[in-house]
Design a protein around this motif. Structure first.
Motif, PDB file in Angstrom:
ATOM      1  N   GLY A  71     -20.653  18.147   4.362  1.00  0.00           N
ATOM      2  CA  GLY A  71     -20.730  16.837   3.731  1.00  0.00           C
ATOM      3  C   GLY A  71     -19.818  16.741   2.521  1.00  0.00           C
ATOM      4  N   GLU A  72     -19.796  17.809   1.734  1.00  0.00           N
ATOM      5  CA  GLU A  72     -18.920  17.843   0.557  1.00  0.00           C
ATOM      6  C   GLU A  72     -17.449  17.761   0.970  1.00  0.00           C
ATOM      7  OE1 GLU A  72     -18.436  17.875  -3.571  1.00  0.00           O
ATOM      8  OE2 GLU A  72     -20.314  17.871  -2.464  1.00  0.00           O
ATOM      9  N   LEU A  73     -17.081  18.477   2.038  1.00  0.00           N
ATOM     10  CA  LEU A  73     -15.708  18.418   2.543  1.00  0.00           C
ATOM     11  C   LEU A  73     -15.321  16.990   2.909  1.00  0.00           C
ATOM     12  CD1 LEU A  73     -15.242  21.481   4.950  1.00  0.00           C
ATOM     13  CD2 LEU A  73     -13.982  21.008   2.844  1.00  0.00           C
ATOM     14  N   THR A  74     -16.215  16.310   3.600  1.00  0.00           N
ATOM     15  CA  THR A  74     -15.947  14.931   3.995  1.00  0.00           C
ATOM     16  C   THR A  74     -15.661  14.059   2.781  1.00  0.00           C
ATOM     17  OG1 THR A  74     -17.404  15.211   5.914  1.00  0.00           O
ATOM     18  CG2 THR A  74     -16.860  12.970   5.281  1.00  0.00           C
ATOM     19  N   ALA A  75     -16.447  14.254   1.718  1.00  0.00           N
ATOM     20  CA  ALA A  75     -16.246  13.468   0.499  1.00  0.00           C
ATOM     21  C   ALA A  75     -14.917  13.809  -0.171  1.00  0.00           C
ATOM     22  CB  ALA A  75     -17.404  13.716  -0.469  1.00  0.00           C
ATOM     23  N   VAL A  76     -14.550  15.078  -0.192  1.00  0.00           N
ATOM     24  CA  VAL A  76     -13.294  15.484  -0.827  1.00  0.00           C
ATOM     25  C   VAL A  76     -12.103  14.892  -0.080  1.00  0.00           C
ATOM     26  CG1 VAL A  76     -11.805  17.456  -1.339  1.00  0.00           C
ATOM     27  CG2 VAL A  76     -14.241  17.594  -1.816  1.00  0.00           C
ATOM     28  N   LEU A  77     -12.160  14.925   1.245  1.00  0.00           N
ATOM     29  CA  LEU A  77     -11.053  14.373   2.019  1.00  0.00           C
ATOM     30  C   LEU A  77     -10.923  12.871   1.801  1.00  0.00           C
ATOM     31  CD1 LEU A  77     -11.282  16.258   5.429  1.00  0.00           C
ATOM     32  CD2 LEU A  77     -10.213  16.943   3.284  1.00  0.00           C
ATOM     33  N   ARG A  78     -12.027  12.216   1.570  1.00  0.00           N
ATOM     34  CA  ARG A  78     -11.999  10.761   1.382  1.00  0.00           C
ATOM     35  C   ARG A  78     -11.626  10.378  -0.052  1.00  0.00           C
ATOM     36  NH1 ARG A  78     -17.118   9.758   2.361  1.00  0.00           N
ATOM     37  NH2 ARG A  78     -17.651   9.739   0.141  1.00  0.00           N
ATOM     38  N   ASP A  79     -12.187  11.087  -1.031  1.00  0.00           N
ATOM     39  CA  ASP A  79     -12.093  10.644  -2.428  1.00  0.00           C
ATOM     40  C   ASP A  79     -11.259  11.549  -3.322  1.00  0.00           C
ATOM     41  OD1 ASP A  79     -13.909   8.628  -1.687  1.00  0.00           O
ATOM     42  OD2 ASP A  79     -15.623   9.929  -2.134  1.00  0.00           O
ATOM     43  N   GLY A  80     -10.853  12.723  -2.831  1.00  0.00           N
ATOM     44  CA  GLY A  80     -10.224  13.683  -3.720  1.00  0.00           C
ATOM     45  C   GLY A  80     -11.266  14.378  -4.581  1.00  0.00           C
ATOM     46  N   SER A  81     -10.796  15.066  -5.624  1.00  0.00           N
ATOM     47  CA  SER A  81     -11.713  15.834  -6.463  1.00  0.00           C
ATOM     48  C   SER A  81     -11.171  15.950  -7.875  1.00  0.00           C
ATOM     49  CB  SER A  81     -11.908  17.237  -5.881  1.00  0.00           C
ATOM     50  OG  SER A  81     -12.517  18.094  -6.824  1.00  0.00           O
ATOM     51  N   PRO A  82     -12.035  15.843  -8.882  1.00  0.00           N
ATOM     52  CA  PRO A  82     -11.583  16.074 -10.261  1.00  0.00           C
ATOM     53  C   PRO A  82     -11.321  17.543 -10.557  1.00  0.00           C
ATOM     54  CG  PRO A  82     -13.947  15.680 -10.222  1.00  0.00           C
ATOM     55  CD  PRO A  82     -13.461  15.442  -8.819  1.00  0.00           C
ATOM     56  N   TYR A  83     -11.674  18.417  -9.616  1.00  0.00           N
ATOM     57  CA  TYR A  83     -11.576  19.856  -9.873  1.00  0.00           C
ATOM     58  C   TYR A  83     -10.508  20.566  -9.039  1.00  0.00           C
ATOM     59  CZ  TYR A  83     -16.247  18.779 -11.667  1.00  0.00           C
ATOM     60  OH  TYR A  83     -17.308  18.216 -12.338  1.00  0.00           O
ATOM     61  N   TRP A  84      -9.969  19.912  -8.024  1.00  0.00           N
ATOM     62  CA  TRP A  84      -9.224  20.683  -7.028  1.00  0.00           C
ATOM     63  C   TRP A  84      -7.875  21.207  -7.489  1.00  0.00           C
ATOM     64  CZ3 TRP A  84      -8.056  16.960  -2.304  1.00  0.00           C
ATOM     65  CH2 TRP A  84      -7.305  15.867  -2.730  1.00  0.00           C
ATOM     66  N   LEU A  85      -7.388  20.793  -8.635  1.00  0.00           N
ATOM     67  CA  LEU A  85      -6.173  21.392  -9.194  1.00  0.00           C
ATOM     68  C   LEU A  85      -6.483  22.619 -10.043  1.00  0.00           C
ATOM     69  CD1 LEU A  85      -4.177  18.219 -10.357  1.00  0.00           C
ATOM     70  CD2 LEU A  85      -4.259  19.277  -8.089  1.00  0.00           C
ATOM     71  N   GLY A  86      -7.766  22.993 -10.131  1.00  0.00           N
ATOM     72  CA  GLY A  86      -8.193  24.020 -11.090  1.00  0.00           C
ATOM     73  C   GLY A  86      -7.548  25.372 -10.907  1.00  0.00           C
ATOM     74  N   PHE A  87      -7.290  25.786  -9.662  1.00  0.00           N
ATOM     75  CA  PHE A  87      -6.652  27.090  -9.451  1.00  0.00           C
ATOM     76  C   PHE A  87      -5.283  27.127 -10.107  1.00  0.00           C
ATOM     77  CE2 PHE A  87      -3.726  29.744  -7.018  1.00  0.00           C
ATOM     78  CZ  PHE A  87      -4.376  30.968  -7.017  1.00  0.00           C
ATOM     79  N   TYR A  88      -4.559  26.017 -10.036  1.00  0.00           N
ATOM     80  CA  TYR A  88      -3.198  25.969 -10.581  1.00  0.00           C
ATOM     81  C   TYR A  88      -3.184  25.622 -12.065  1.00  0.00           C
ATOM     82  CZ  TYR A  88      -1.789  26.267  -5.730  1.00  0.00           C
ATOM     83  OH  TYR A  88      -1.614  26.704  -4.444  1.00  0.00           O
ATOM     84  N   GLU A  89      -4.270  25.041 -12.571  1.00  0.00           N
ATOM     85  CA  GLU A  89      -4.346  24.731 -14.003  1.00  0.00           C
ATOM     86  C   GLU A  89      -4.735  25.950 -14.831  1.00  0.00           C
ATOM     87  OE1 GLU A  89      -5.687  20.132 -14.482  1.00  0.00           O
ATOM     88  OE2 GLU A  89      -7.164  21.457 -13.541  1.00  0.00           O
ATOM     89  N   LYS A  90      -5.339  26.937 -14.203  1.00  0.00           N
ATOM     90  CA  LYS A  90      -5.812  28.104 -14.946  1.00  0.00           C
ATOM     91  C   LYS A  90      -4.632  28.884 -15.537  1.00  0.00           C
ATOM     92  CE  LYS A  90      -8.296  32.481 -14.393  1.00  0.00           C
ATOM     93  NZ  LYS A  90      -9.093  33.352 -13.504  1.00  0.00           N
ATOM     94  N   PRO A  91      -4.728  29.297 -16.810  1.00  0.00           N
ATOM     95  CA  PRO A  91      -3.671  30.136 -17.390  1.00  0.00           C
ATOM     96  C   PRO A  91      -3.544  31.469 -16.645  1.00  0.00           C
ATOM     97  CG  PRO A  91      -5.092  29.227 -19.104  1.00  0.00           C
ATOM     98  CD  PRO A  91      -5.767  28.937 -17.794  1.00  0.00           C
ATOM     99  N   ARG A  92      -2.304  31.853 -16.349  1.00  0.00           N
ATOM    100  CA  ARG A  92      -2.000  33.141 -15.720  1.00  0.00           C
ATOM    101  C   ARG A  92      -0.959  33.824 -16.600  1.00  0.00           C
ATOM    102  NH1 ARG A  92      -5.581  33.350 -11.156  1.00  0.00           N
ATOM    103  NH2 ARG A  92      -5.852  31.179 -10.509  1.00  0.00           N
ATOM    104  N   PRO A  93      -1.382  34.463 -17.688  1.00  0.00           N
ATOM    105  CA  PRO A  93      -0.440  35.001 -18.669  1.00  0.00           C
ATOM    106  C   PRO A  93       0.654  35.838 -17.999  1.00  0.00           C
ATOM    107  CG  PRO A  93      -2.681  35.228 -19.459  1.00  0.00           C
ATOM    108  CD  PRO A  93      -2.765  34.751 -18.041  1.00  0.00           C
ATOM    109  N   PRO A  94       1.909  35.669 -18.410  1.00  0.00           N
ATOM    110  CA  PRO A  94       2.327  34.852 -19.566  1.00  0.00           C
ATOM    111  C   PRO A  94       2.507  33.368 -19.257  1.00  0.00           C
ATOM    112  CG  PRO A  94       4.235  35.923 -18.623  1.00  0.00           C
ATOM    113  CD  PRO A  94       3.056  36.415 -17.828  1.00  0.00           C
ATOM    114  N   ARG A  95       2.178  32.930 -18.072  1.00  0.00           N
ATOM    115  CA  ARG A  95       2.318  31.513 -17.725  1.00  0.00           C
ATOM    116  C   ARG A  95       1.097  30.740 -18.237  1.00  0.00           C
ATOM    117  NH1 ARG A  95       3.695  34.559 -13.297  1.00  0.00           N
ATOM    118  NH2 ARG A  95       5.832  34.352 -12.529  1.00  0.00           N
ATOM    119  N   PRO A  96       1.303  29.570 -18.825  1.00  0.00           N
ATOM    120  CA  PRO A  96       0.157  28.768 -19.281  1.00  0.00           C
ATOM    121  C   PRO A  96      -0.606  28.138 -18.113  1.00  0.00           C
ATOM    122  CG  PRO A  96       2.205  27.572 -19.651  1.00  0.00           C
ATOM    123  CD  PRO A  96       2.592  28.957 -19.200  1.00  0.00           C
ATOM    124  N   HIS A  97       0.068  28.010 -16.955  1.00  0.00           N
ATOM    125  CA  HIS A  97      -0.542  27.437 -15.760  1.00  0.00           C
ATOM    126  C   HIS A  97       0.441  27.636 -14.603  1.00  0.00           C
ATOM    127  CE1 HIS A  97       2.295  24.171 -16.324  1.00  0.00           C
ATOM    128  NE2 HIS A  97       1.817  23.974 -17.550  1.00  0.00           N
TER     129      HIS A  97
END
Length: 664
Positions: free
Chosen positions: A336-362
């Motif tokens: 059910g959650e997958l269905t909602a994400v495919l329809r509406d997107g997510s405020p969290y789904w960029l989180g893997f790429y937003e996380k700091p990976r030193p020395p990279r800020p993201h």
């Protein structure tokens, strides 16, 4: 093939070598070992015609060595310009530096000792540069030892088709590797060597929790034990290997183990699976006194949560969210959650790429490249991700039956209730449970549903799945996908269901799979009582695809590798991969820089084509978005997920998404 620069000097972070040829002794002095292979990192400086060998003891990355030891940059300067520097050495058309590794192998099937030369995995080095690199290193190495060029990714494999350089592919090395550490660790136990599955099934000495099993390949229905040794190659994503990862027990492939360990059958041993070793370490010990205290995992009770049995409403999947797991099970709630994400997107789904990976800020610039856009504006990236998902991804429609319906059915039958009571008593007193589990399972499968319950199910199927054709009836228990308790392959799902009668039969089969002897014992050892367990059911349209399989958003063979995800795939059938009926193709996809490689061919006669690889690369990227979404706001964006999928052309069908459990 172009003429390579002649090596006029040989530099290394060790005293100068005695000659301009690399001997095996020189190599051993510089090498470090990963996954059983000794290897040396090297850098070809085309400007000075110099090959640099990096001492493994220094633990330096290629780019660190080039920047600091050759160009004189400070570490801070490199950190400020890391991405641009990486582009200059890994992706530029003309490059001063060619970077790679030289690994030593001893394989009788390839004539004994040989070196493999490969670039860094993300390198886009074309055929001319690859040829120059190979020719130079071949001239450097002792003529007595063959050197084979190993493409680092699918792109390079395409470049090297028809080349005159001797090649070896990644999947050829992996499929013949004598040792593969699937789940590192050390354990003690009684070694049990079974020549085949028949010997395992017919033994008069039952397998116990403290045993370490040695077989060609483990059957899917093994109990929880203390260690696993596969004598033949298997995928890290087989049910038994997924269970071993979730259980946190040492697990490895050691070819020839049936023969080499036969004399230790029945002995108490200490087993060590070390990712840096070239073989298992097994030594005999005396029987530990701690065995008498029982399995160590039984001390800590698994948190199963409190199920909600009040709501008996059947819902379409699009009305569920992950927070409904306490009513429908994680599998149904996540669909059910997958269905909602495919329809509406997510405020969290960029989180893997937003996380700091030193020395990279993201890693947002890397995500932008993958999505075909530029910049790091999260609004732009979010919209690009939404377009990709909307264009390519679907979740089959379906409905979910809550725990409450199973409970109503169980309570409707006095015979079922009596047998449940007997089974609880046997578990409490340590009595025989095989017969009771078989009896209870038969009762659940064969007892007619109460008329009102049957009508409710039939009406829901007709309302939401008319015209669906075939459906698959899936398990969705509250006793799976838990921290400290993986239930991969324990419960039943029924594909290819067409009539309403078969739907009802399949639902009862799924309910009955909750009380198999294996499932009951595994849960009991983890402190999960029979009264705590409930089974939801998903009934979902069954779609087809040219490819099907399983993806985990991690590299199970290298958990420090945050870039890669592993896909197991087979033509036409996801069930072949999930059930282990067919050895799958195995691909690794880099979700940071892009690119992919095949690490095992399995039973497939040929690899998939470039269009399929491109679609699978998109699937891998979507896996990262889903991983971050299901982590939510708590920040655990690196917690991997396990996704079942189908691919047909550029269409991606997501069949389920759940946590990929790794023991702490």
């Amino acid at each position: 093939m172009p003429t390579a620069p002649a090596p006029s000097a040989l530099a290394a972070i060790v005293p100068a070598l005695p000659a301009d040829r690399l001997t095996l002794a020189d190599f051993s002095g510089l090498a470090t070992t990963v996954a059983g292979y000794p290897y040396v990192k090297l850098v070809l400086d085309q400007q000075t015609s110099t090959v640099h060998l990096i001492d493994g003891a220094e633990r330096m990355l290629h780019v660190q060595y080039v920047a600091e030891r050759i160009l004189g940059m400070t570490r801070a300067e490199l950190a400020r310009n890391l991405d641009a520097f990486n582009d200059s050495v890994y992706r530029a058309g003309y490059r001063r530096f060619l970077l790679g590794t030289l690994a030593l192998h001893d394989r009788p099937e390839y004539g004994g000792l040989f070196f493999s030369l490969e670039t860094v995995e993300v390198d886009t080095m074309g055929p001319d540069l690859l040829g120059a690199f190979y020719t130079t290193v071949r001239a450097l190495v002792d003529d007595a030892v063959p050197v084979l060029l190993k493409p680092a990714n699918h792109l390079q494999e395409g470049f090297l088709q028809g080349t005159t350089a001797p090649l070896i592919l990644a999947h050829e090395l992996y499929s013949t590797a004598p040792y593969v550490p699937l789940n590192p660790g050390t354990t003690t136990g009684r070694l049990r060597v079974f020549a085949d599955e028949t010997a395992y099934r017919t033994t008069t000495d039952p397998v116990r929790w403290h045993d370490i099993l040695v077989m060609e390949r483990m059957p899917d229905d093994i109990p929880r034990v203390s260690g696993l040794i596969n004598a033949k190659h298997t995928t890290p994503l087989s049910h038994t290997n997924v269970l071993a990862a979730g259980w946190g027990i040492p697990n490895a492939i050691q070819q020839g183990a049936l023969r080499s360990l036969a004399q230790l059958d029945g002995n108490w041993v200490e087993l060590t699976v070390d990712a840096a070793a070239n073989a298992l370490a097994v030594r005999t010990i005396t029987r530990p006194d701690s065995v008498d205290a029982g399995p160590p995992w039984a001390v800590t009770q698994v948190d199963i949560g409190k199920p909600d049995l009040a709501a008996a409403q059947i819902l379409p999947l699009e009305q569920l969210r992950s927070t409904d797991a306490h009513r429908f099970g994680t599998k149904a709630a996540n669909l059910g959650e997958l269905t909602a994400v495919l329809r509406d997107g997510s405020p969290y789904w960029l989180g893997f790429y937003e996380k700091p990976r030193p020395p990279r800020p993201h890693l947002l610039e890397y995500l932008a490249r993958q999505l075909g856009t530029t910049g790091t504006d999260t609004g732009v990236l979010d919209q690009a991700a939404q377009r990709m998902v909307a264009e390519h991804v679907v979740v089959p429609r379906g409905i979910a039956l809550p725990f409450a319906l199973q409970q109503q059915f169980l309570e409707s039958s006095p015979a079922i209730q009596q047998t449940i009571g007997k089974l609880k008593m046997a578990l409490a007193l340590g009595g025989e449970i095989d017969g009771l589990c078989a009896e209870l399972g038969a009762l659940i499968r064969e007892t007619p549903l109460p008329a009102e319950l049957r009508t409710l199910i039939e009406d829901s199927v007709l309302r939401h799945l008319t015209g669906a054709g075939r459906v698959v009836v899936r398990s969705s228990s509250n006793a799976e996908d838990l921290i400290g308790f993986s239930a991969a392959g324990i419960y039943e799902s029924v594909p290819e269901v067409e009539s309403i009668e078969d739907v009802i039969d399949a639902i009862q089969r799924v309910w009955a799979s909750l009380v198999t002897t294996r499932g009951v014992l595994l849960r009991d050892e983890a402190g999960i009582g029979l009264s705590d367990c409930f089974m939801g059911v998903v009934i979902q349209q069954q779609l087809d695809g040219a490819l099907g399989g399983v993806m985990v958003t991690t590299n199970p063979l290298d958990r420090t590798d945050f870039r890669s995800v592993l896909l197991n795939l087979a033509r036409n059938s996801v069930d072949d991969v999930v059930s282990g009926a067919r050895d799958p193709l195995q691909h690794l996809y880099n979700t940071m820089e892009g690119g992919s490689r095949t690490v095992a061919m399995g039973a497939e006669p040929a690899d998939v084509d470039d269009q399929a690889k491109a679609t699978l690369g998109r699937l891998a990227l979507i896996g990262r978005l889903l991983q971050a979404h299901f982590a939510g706001a708590d920040g655990s964006v690196d917690a991997p997920v396990d996704v079942e999928w189908l691919v047909d052309g550029d269409r991606i069908v997501l069949l389920q998404c759940r946590p990929y459990q790794l023991a702490a």
